[in-house]
Design a protein around this motif. Structure first.
Motif, PDB file in Angstrom:
ATOM      1  N   ILE A 180      36.130  41.433  41.047  1.00  0.00           N
ATOM      2  CA  ILE A 180      36.923  42.473  40.403  1.00  0.00           C
ATOM      3  C   ILE A 180      38.260  41.854  40.038  1.00  0.00           C
ATOM      4  O   ILE A 180      38.797  41.028  40.792  1.00  0.00           O
ATOM      5  CB  ILE A 180      37.110  43.706  41.317  1.00  0.00           C
ATOM      6  CG1 ILE A 180      37.831  44.816  40.554  1.00  0.00           C
ATOM      7  CG2 ILE A 180      37.840  43.353  42.606  1.00  0.00           C
ATOM      8  CD1 ILE A 180      37.820  46.149  41.292  1.00  0.00           C
ATOM      9  N   GLY A 181      38.787  42.192  38.859  1.00  0.00           N
ATOM     10  CA  GLY A 181      40.031  41.550  38.458  1.00  0.00           C
ATOM     11  C   GLY A 181      40.673  42.192  37.252  1.00  0.00           C
ATOM     12  O   GLY A 181      40.204  43.206  36.721  1.00  0.00           O
ATOM     13  N   THR A 182      41.750  41.575  36.821  1.00  0.00           N
ATOM     14  CA  THR A 182      42.493  42.048  35.662  1.00  0.00           C
ATOM     15  C   THR A 182      43.014  40.841  34.901  1.00  0.00           C
ATOM     16  O   THR A 182      42.997  39.715  35.416  1.00  0.00           O
ATOM     17  CB  THR A 182      43.663  42.960  36.092  1.00  0.00           C
ATOM     18  OG1 THR A 182      44.304  43.504  34.930  1.00  0.00           O
ATOM     19  CG2 THR A 182      44.696  42.180  36.899  1.00  0.00           C
ATOM     20  N   GLY A 183      43.473  41.077  33.679  1.00  0.00           N
ATOM     21  CA  GLY A 183      43.966  39.962  32.888  1.00  0.00           C
ATOM     22  C   GLY A 183      44.407  40.390  31.511  1.00  0.00           C
ATOM     23  O   GLY A 183      44.654  41.572  31.252  1.00  0.00           O
ATOM     24  N   LEU A 184      44.496  39.406  30.613  1.00  0.00           N
ATOM     25  CA  LEU A 184      44.907  39.637  29.231  1.00  0.00           C
ATOM     26  C   LEU A 184      43.877  39.026  28.294  1.00  0.00           C
ATOM     27  O   LEU A 184      43.254  38.009  28.610  1.00  0.00           O
ATOM     28  CB  LEU A 184      46.275  39.018  28.962  1.00  0.00           C
ATOM     29  CG  LEU A 184      47.471  39.577  29.731  1.00  0.00           C
ATOM     30  CD1 LEU A 184      48.716  38.743  29.449  1.00  0.00           C
ATOM     31  CD2 LEU A 184      47.716  41.042  29.369  1.00  0.00           C
ATOM     32  N   THR A 200      47.179  41.474  21.510  1.00  0.00           N
ATOM     33  CA  THR A 200      47.006  41.121  22.916  1.00  0.00           C
ATOM     34  C   THR A 200      46.916  42.396  23.733  1.00  0.00           C
ATOM     35  O   THR A 200      47.788  43.275  23.622  1.00  0.00           O
ATOM     36  CB  THR A 200      48.186  40.259  23.419  1.00  0.00           C
ATOM     37  OG1 THR A 200      48.259  39.060  22.629  1.00  0.00           O
ATOM     38  CG2 THR A 200      47.992  39.885  24.875  1.00  0.00           C
ATOM     39  N   ASP A 201      45.859  42.519  24.549  1.00  0.00           N
ATOM     40  CA  ASP A 201      45.615  43.723  25.322  1.00  0.00           C
ATOM     41  C   ASP A 201      45.341  43.370  26.785  1.00  0.00           C
ATOM     42  O   ASP A 201      44.917  42.259  27.110  1.00  0.00           O
ATOM     43  CB  ASP A 201      44.409  44.501  24.772  1.00  0.00           C
ATOM     44  CG  ASP A 201      44.577  44.900  23.316  1.00  0.00           C
ATOM     45  OD1 ASP A 201      45.542  45.621  23.015  1.00  0.00           O
ATOM     46  OD2 ASP A 201      43.746  44.479  22.484  1.00  0.00           O
ATOM     47  N   GLN A 202      45.580  44.352  27.644  1.00  0.00           N
ATOM     48  CA  GLN A 202      45.258  44.189  29.052  1.00  0.00           C
ATOM     49  C   GLN A 202      43.788  44.517  29.288  1.00  0.00           C
ATOM     50  O   GLN A 202      43.202  45.355  28.584  1.00  0.00           O
ATOM     51  CB  GLN A 202      46.133  45.091  29.921  1.00  0.00           C
ATOM     52  CG  GLN A 202      45.944  44.870  31.420  1.00  0.00           C
ATOM     53  CD  GLN A 202      46.886  45.714  32.258  1.00  0.00           C
ATOM     54  OE1 GLN A 202      47.716  46.447  31.715  1.00  0.00           O
ATOM     55  NE2 GLN A 202      46.754  45.632  33.573  1.00  0.00           N
ATOM     56  N   ARG A 227      33.574  44.016  31.054  1.00  0.00           N
ATOM     57  CA  ARG A 227      35.016  43.952  30.793  1.00  0.00           C
ATOM     58  C   ARG A 227      35.464  45.165  29.978  1.00  0.00           C
ATOM     59  O   ARG A 227      34.873  45.489  28.944  1.00  0.00           O
ATOM     60  CB  ARG A 227      35.353  42.667  30.047  1.00  0.00           C
ATOM     61  CG  ARG A 227      36.832  42.424  29.836  1.00  0.00           C
ATOM     62  CD  ARG A 227      37.052  41.144  29.037  1.00  0.00           C
ATOM     63  NE  ARG A 227      36.545  39.974  29.736  1.00  0.00           N
ATOM     64  CZ  ARG A 227      37.268  39.261  30.592  1.00  0.00           C
ATOM     65  NH1 ARG A 227      38.522  39.609  30.854  1.00  0.00           N
ATOM     66  NH2 ARG A 227      36.755  38.196  31.174  1.00  0.00           N
ATOM     67  N   LEU A 228      36.526  45.822  30.439  1.00  0.00           N
ATOM     68  CA  LEU A 228      37.115  46.964  29.736  1.00  0.00           C
ATOM     69  C   LEU A 228      38.467  46.547  29.179  1.00  0.00           C
ATOM     70  O   LEU A 228      39.332  46.060  29.927  1.00  0.00           O
ATOM     71  CB  LEU A 228      37.282  48.150  30.690  1.00  0.00           C
ATOM     72  CG  LEU A 228      37.675  49.496  30.077  1.00  0.00           C
ATOM     73  CD1 LEU A 228      36.589  49.991  29.133  1.00  0.00           C
ATOM     74  CD2 LEU A 228      37.923  50.522  31.177  1.00  0.00           C
ATOM     75  N   VAL A 229      38.655  46.707  27.865  1.00  0.00           N
ATOM     76  CA  VAL A 229      39.899  46.325  27.181  1.00  0.00           C
ATOM     77  C   VAL A 229      40.686  47.585  26.860  1.00  0.00           C
ATOM     78  O   VAL A 229      40.181  48.491  26.188  1.00  0.00           O
ATOM     79  CB  VAL A 229      39.599  45.533  25.887  1.00  0.00           C
ATOM     80  CG1 VAL A 229      40.900  45.149  25.195  1.00  0.00           C
ATOM     81  CG2 VAL A 229      38.766  44.304  26.196  1.00  0.00           C
ATOM     82  N   PHE A 230      41.927  47.649  27.353  1.00  0.00           N
ATOM     83  CA  PHE A 230      42.788  48.811  27.126  1.00  0.00           C
ATOM     84  C   PHE A 230      43.585  48.584  25.847  1.00  0.00           C
ATOM     85  O   PHE A 230      44.556  47.827  25.828  1.00  0.00           O
ATOM     86  CB  PHE A 230      43.721  49.013  28.319  1.00  0.00           C
ATOM     87  CG  PHE A 230      42.995  49.180  29.624  1.00  0.00           C
ATOM     88  CD1 PHE A 230      42.357  50.363  29.926  1.00  0.00           C
ATOM     89  CD2 PHE A 230      42.930  48.122  30.527  1.00  0.00           C
ATOM     90  CE1 PHE A 230      41.675  50.518  31.122  1.00  0.00           C
ATOM     91  CE2 PHE A 230      42.252  48.261  31.725  1.00  0.00           C
ATOM     92  CZ  PHE A 230      41.615  49.465  32.028  1.00  0.00           C
TER      93      PHE A 230
END
Length: 250
Positions: A180-184, A200-202, A227-230
């Motif tokens: 599980i993680g987060t990024g750009l 560029t999105d989170q 992956r979910l892109v906000f």
């Protein structure tokens, strides 16, 4: 590329529960009983470092880490130092069997501290190349930093992620894991027919995979991520990602 509204599902809740459970686990070290008359602990991993302590026959030590042919030990009195493979090999493990330390084994794989690798795959049909490095916080939990580049017909993506990886069965030769993680993500359109700007999105991601220990310091790693892109638009974007490659540990 497909788009979807943000939704909460079991695939996002399960890794959160698993990671919170495993994070509390204490790290365990291999213990060795000294059967030689004594071994000498040195201040560093090299013959030029001075000796600081002698561990006698019958005493137990913990093996904290390995650096090439040198091992960092800790006595039950808390004294830490380094010994060469030649001194440690042949002493007794917890089952009373002589240690064989001539080459990394499956047990070293399960107790690795650092790993790195190069993987290739697909990101929503686009060719993907990814490199990562990881550090073990415990036998069951590690932190990883990954950089990826996806090259498609319409656009290319550059991604940077920070992930937590839970490994419930580190002693298995084929060891499954959850991430599980987060990024750009930086998206660069390649089409000249439609005028669009770079953005560029989170992102947030969850995934699962497995490591296969191949021998010595090498392993095969495969994984799947959702992956979910906000985005700044009304709808967020959801992507699937597959990767397979070779990694090594130390």
């Amino acid at each position: 590329m497909a788009s979807a509204r943000p939704r909460l599902s079991l695939i996002y809740l399960l890794p959160l529960w698993l990671l919170s459970t495993l994070a509390a686990a204490e790290e365990r070290y291999r213990e060795v009983e000294i059967s030689a008359p004594y071994i000498e602990l040195q201040t560093g991993p090299g013959r030029a470092f001075p000796s600081i302590h002698a561990v006698g026959r019958g005493e137990w030590v913990e093996v904290l880490k390995r650096r090439t042919d040198w091992f960092k030990l800790r006595t039950h009195k808390g004294v830490e130092g380094w010994v060469h493979l030649d001194q440690l090999s042949g002493n007794l493990d917890q089952q009373g069997e002589p240690l064989r330390l001539d080459a990394p084994r499956l047990d070293d794989f399960s107790r690795r501290r650092w790993e790195a690798g190069l993987l290739g795959g697909y990101f929503e049909g686009a060719a993907l190349l990814s490199a990562y490095g990881g550090f073990a916080l415990s036998q069951n939990l590690s932190a990883e930093l990954a950089f990826s580049h996806a090259l498609g017909d319409v656009s290319s993506q550059l991604m940077a992620d920070i992930n937590l990886v839970a490994q419930p069965f580190p002693e298995w030769r084929i060891s499954p894991f959850f991430t599980i993680g987060t990024g750009l993500i930086h998206t660069r359109p390649r089409s000249t027919l439609v005028q669009s700007e770079d953005r560029t999105d989170q992102t947030a991601n969850v995934g699962l995979g497995a490591r296969l220990y191949l021998g010595r310091r090498f392993m095969l790693r495969g994984e799947y991520k959702n992956r979910l892109v906000f985005t700044s638009r009304d709808d967020n974007e959801e992507y699937s990602e597959w990767k397979l490659g070779i990694a090594f540990f130390f």
